[in-house]
Design a protein around this motif. Structure first.
Motif, PDB file in Angstrom:
ATOM      1  N   PRO A  50      43.115  34.635  32.110  1.00  0.00           N
ATOM      2  CA  PRO A  50      42.616  35.923  32.588  1.00  0.00           C
ATOM      3  C   PRO A  50      43.692  36.648  33.401  1.00  0.00           C
ATOM      4  O   PRO A  50      44.452  36.023  34.127  1.00  0.00           O
ATOM      5  CB  PRO A  50      41.417  35.560  33.464  1.00  0.00           C
ATOM      6  CG  PRO A  50      41.621  34.127  33.820  1.00  0.00           C
ATOM      7  CD  PRO A  50      42.424  33.516  32.716  1.00  0.00           C
ATOM      8  N   THR A  51      43.764  37.942  33.238  1.00  0.00           N
ATOM      9  CA  THR A  51      44.750  38.715  33.990  1.00  0.00           C
ATOM     10  C   THR A  51      44.152  39.311  35.255  1.00  0.00           C
ATOM     11  O   THR A  51      44.886  39.730  36.134  1.00  0.00           O
ATOM     12  CB  THR A  51      45.337  39.840  33.135  1.00  0.00           C
ATOM     13  OG1 THR A  51      44.277  40.688  32.681  1.00  0.00           O
ATOM     14  CG2 THR A  51      46.108  39.288  31.957  1.00  0.00           C
ATOM     15  N   ARG A  52      42.836  39.331  35.349  1.00  0.00           N
ATOM     16  CA  ARG A  52      42.175  39.842  36.556  1.00  0.00           C
ATOM     17  C   ARG A  52      41.095  38.853  36.973  1.00  0.00           C
ATOM     18  O   ARG A  52      40.357  38.345  36.142  1.00  0.00           O
ATOM     19  CB  ARG A  52      41.535  41.198  36.306  1.00  0.00           C
ATOM     20  CG  ARG A  52      42.565  42.249  36.034  1.00  0.00           C
ATOM     21  CD  ARG A  52      41.949  43.576  35.772  1.00  0.00           C
ATOM     22  NE  ARG A  52      43.005  44.544  35.523  1.00  0.00           N
ATOM     23  CZ  ARG A  52      42.786  45.777  35.139  1.00  0.00           C
ATOM     24  NH1 ARG A  52      41.570  46.195  34.933  1.00  0.00           N
ATOM     25  NH2 ARG A  52      43.789  46.581  34.941  1.00  0.00           N
ATOM     26  N   VAL A  53      41.007  38.635  38.280  1.00  0.00           N
ATOM     27  CA  VAL A  53      40.021  37.701  38.820  1.00  0.00           C
ATOM     28  C   VAL A  53      39.253  38.404  39.925  1.00  0.00           C
ATOM     29  O   VAL A  53      39.850  39.037  40.804  1.00  0.00           O
ATOM     30  CB  VAL A  53      40.709  36.427  39.367  1.00  0.00           C
ATOM     31  CG1 VAL A  53      39.703  35.525  40.053  1.00  0.00           C
ATOM     32  CG2 VAL A  53      41.425  35.691  38.253  1.00  0.00           C
ATOM     33  N   LEU A  54      37.925  38.297  39.882  1.00  0.00           N
ATOM     34  CA  LEU A  54      37.065  38.844  40.925  1.00  0.00           C
ATOM     35  C   LEU A  54      36.727  37.707  41.879  1.00  0.00           C
ATOM     36  O   LEU A  54      36.158  36.692  41.477  1.00  0.00           O
ATOM     37  CB  LEU A  54      35.783  39.423  40.321  1.00  0.00           C
ATOM     38  CG  LEU A  54      34.771  39.994  41.308  1.00  0.00           C
ATOM     39  CD1 LEU A  54      35.361  41.186  42.063  1.00  0.00           C
ATOM     40  CD2 LEU A  54      33.497  40.390  40.589  1.00  0.00           C
ATOM     41  N   VAL A  55      37.099  37.869  43.159  1.00  0.00           N
ATOM     42  CA  VAL A  55      36.864  36.863  44.179  1.00  0.00           C
ATOM     43  C   VAL A  55      35.704  37.347  45.043  1.00  0.00           C
ATOM     44  O   VAL A  55      35.740  38.461  45.564  1.00  0.00           O
ATOM     45  CB  VAL A  55      38.119  36.652  45.053  1.00  0.00           C
ATOM     46  CG1 VAL A  55      37.868  35.594  46.115  1.00  0.00           C
ATOM     47  CG2 VAL A  55      39.316  36.290  44.197  1.00  0.00           C
ATOM     48  N   TYR A 108      34.388  41.297  48.493  1.00  0.00           N
ATOM     49  CA  TYR A 108      35.005  41.043  47.200  1.00  0.00           C
ATOM     50  C   TYR A 108      36.413  41.601  47.145  1.00  0.00           C
ATOM     51  O   TYR A 108      36.777  42.504  47.901  1.00  0.00           O
ATOM     52  CB  TYR A 108      34.171  41.631  46.054  1.00  0.00           C
ATOM     53  CG  TYR A 108      34.009  43.130  46.112  1.00  0.00           C
ATOM     54  CD1 TYR A 108      34.918  43.973  45.490  1.00  0.00           C
ATOM     55  CD2 TYR A 108      32.952  43.712  46.793  1.00  0.00           C
ATOM     56  CE1 TYR A 108      34.776  45.344  45.538  1.00  0.00           C
ATOM     57  CE2 TYR A 108      32.798  45.085  46.849  1.00  0.00           C
ATOM     58  CZ  TYR A 108      33.710  45.893  46.226  1.00  0.00           C
ATOM     59  OH  TYR A 108      33.580  47.249  46.287  1.00  0.00           O
ATOM     60  N   GLN A 109      37.211  41.017  46.238  1.00  0.00           N
ATOM     61  CA  GLN A 109      38.543  41.506  45.921  1.00  0.00           C
ATOM     62  C   GLN A 109      38.747  41.344  44.424  1.00  0.00           C
ATOM     63  O   GLN A 109      38.282  40.371  43.836  1.00  0.00           O
ATOM     64  CB  GLN A 109      39.628  40.708  46.631  1.00  0.00           C
ATOM     65  CG  GLN A 109      39.668  40.882  48.112  1.00  0.00           C
ATOM     66  CD  GLN A 109      40.870  40.150  48.711  1.00  0.00           C
ATOM     67  OE1 GLN A 109      41.685  39.549  48.017  1.00  0.00           O
ATOM     68  NE2 GLN A 109      40.971  40.218  50.023  1.00  0.00           N
ATOM     69  N   LEU A 110      39.428  42.287  43.819  1.00  0.00           N
ATOM     70  CA  LEU A 110      39.825  42.191  42.427  1.00  0.00           C
ATOM     71  C   LEU A 110      41.336  42.011  42.417  1.00  0.00           C
ATOM     72  O   LEU A 110      42.078  42.869  42.899  1.00  0.00           O
ATOM     73  CB  LEU A 110      39.425  43.443  41.644  1.00  0.00           C
ATOM     74  CG  LEU A 110      39.743  43.430  40.156  1.00  0.00           C
ATOM     75  CD1 LEU A 110      39.009  42.285  39.445  1.00  0.00           C
ATOM     76  CD2 LEU A 110      39.365  44.762  39.520  1.00  0.00           C
ATOM     77  N   ILE A 111      41.800  40.854  41.897  1.00  0.00           N
ATOM     78  CA  ILE A 111      43.203  40.484  41.937  1.00  0.00           C
ATOM     79  C   ILE A 111      43.795  40.519  40.533  1.00  0.00           C
ATOM     80  O   ILE A 111      43.187  40.030  39.588  1.00  0.00           O
ATOM     81  CB  ILE A 111      43.374  39.054  42.509  1.00  0.00           C
ATOM     82  CG1 ILE A 111      42.657  38.897  43.853  1.00  0.00           C
ATOM     83  CG2 ILE A 111      44.841  38.658  42.595  1.00  0.00           C
ATOM     84  CD1 ILE A 111      43.248  39.682  44.977  1.00  0.00           C
ATOM     85  N   ASP A 112      44.992  41.098  40.396  1.00  0.00           N
ATOM     86  CA  ASP A 112      45.745  41.046  39.142  1.00  0.00           C
ATOM     87  C   ASP A 112      46.583  39.776  39.191  1.00  0.00           C
ATOM     88  O   ASP A 112      47.490  39.653  40.016  1.00  0.00           O
ATOM     89  CB  ASP A 112      46.641  42.278  39.007  1.00  0.00           C
ATOM     90  CG  ASP A 112      47.324  42.357  37.660  1.00  0.00           C
ATOM     91  OD1 ASP A 112      47.532  41.295  37.021  1.00  0.00           O
ATOM     92  OD2 ASP A 112      47.663  43.469  37.241  1.00  0.00           O
ATOM     93  N   MET A 113      46.273  38.815  38.329  1.00  0.00           N
ATOM     94  CA  MET A 113      46.924  37.511  38.373  1.00  0.00           C
ATOM     95  C   MET A 113      48.354  37.536  37.837  1.00  0.00           C
ATOM     96  O   MET A 113      49.105  36.605  38.056  1.00  0.00           O
ATOM     97  CB  MET A 113      46.091  36.485  37.602  1.00  0.00           C
ATOM     98  CG  MET A 113      44.723  36.251  38.217  1.00  0.00           C
ATOM     99  SD  MET A 113      44.781  35.819  39.969  1.00  0.00           S
ATOM    100  CE  MET A 113      45.543  34.218  39.883  1.00  0.00           C
ATOM    101  N   ARG A 114      48.735  38.601  37.152  1.00  0.00           N
ATOM    102  CA  ARG A 114      50.112  38.677  36.645  1.00  0.00           C
ATOM    103  C   ARG A 114      51.118  38.781  37.776  1.00  0.00           C
ATOM    104  O   ARG A 114      52.174  38.187  37.738  1.00  0.00           O
ATOM    105  CB  ARG A 114      50.265  39.838  35.681  1.00  0.00           C
ATOM    106  CG  ARG A 114      49.473  39.634  34.391  1.00  0.00           C
ATOM    107  CD  ARG A 114      49.514  40.846  33.544  1.00  0.00           C
ATOM    108  NE  ARG A 114      48.740  41.904  34.230  1.00  0.00           N
ATOM    109  CZ  ARG A 114      48.441  43.068  33.711  1.00  0.00           C
ATOM    110  NH1 ARG A 114      48.862  43.377  32.511  1.00  0.00           N
ATOM    111  NH2 ARG A 114      47.719  43.936  34.373  1.00  0.00           N
ATOM    112  N   ASP A 115      50.775  39.566  38.819  1.00  0.00           N
ATOM    113  CA  ASP A 115      51.714  39.737  39.924  1.00  0.00           C
ATOM    114  C   ASP A 115      51.084  39.472  41.293  1.00  0.00           C
ATOM    115  O   ASP A 115      51.744  39.598  42.313  1.00  0.00           O
ATOM    116  CB  ASP A 115      52.322  41.139  39.900  1.00  0.00           C
ATOM    117  CG  ASP A 115      51.287  42.243  40.027  1.00  0.00           C
ATOM    118  OD1 ASP A 115      50.094  41.946  40.233  1.00  0.00           O
ATOM    119  OD2 ASP A 115      51.677  43.421  39.922  1.00  0.00           O
ATOM    120  N   GLY A 116      49.797  39.125  41.322  1.00  0.00           N
ATOM    121  CA  GLY A 116      49.130  38.812  42.582  1.00  0.00           C
ATOM    122  C   GLY A 116      48.709  40.027  43.388  1.00  0.00           C
ATOM    123  O   GLY A 116      48.280  39.900  44.532  1.00  0.00           O
TER     124      GLY A 116
END
Length: 88
Positions: free
Chosen positions: A22-27, A37-45
């Motif tokens: 996944p390229t985006r993770v909802l925490v 909540y936070q929405l994180i782009d896992m490609r670059d953090g």
């Protein structure tokens, strides 16, 4: 009883690594009367958005959503408050 062979472990690992990442993770962080909540782009953090809902179920509850770039002043932070009227 015999231990699993390295072949079975290796095939399980290779099939898991071939799955799409996944390229985006909802925490989510939830409490008894709040949700953050936070929405994180896992490609670059990088953080794409963040927000919170506080005092859930109370008249003074509020929702705050901060989209990408709002921390730097480029985006728009939105705050929504609950209506002050109660149903009869």
């Amino acid at each position: 009883m015999t231990a699993p062979t390295s072949t079975s472990t290796s095939s399980a690992t290779s099939s898991a690594s071939s799955a799409s990442v996944p390229t985006r993770v909802l925490v989510l962080n939830s409490g008894s009367s709040s949700l953050k909540y936070q929405l994180i782009d896992m490609r670059d953090g990088s953080r794409l958005a963040q927000g919170l809902v506080e005092r859930i179920g109370e008249e003074t509850s509020r929702l705050v959503h901060t989209p990408l770039g709002a921390e730097d002043g480029a985006g728009a932070r939105r705050t929504v408050r609950s209506p002050t009227t109660r149903p009869p």
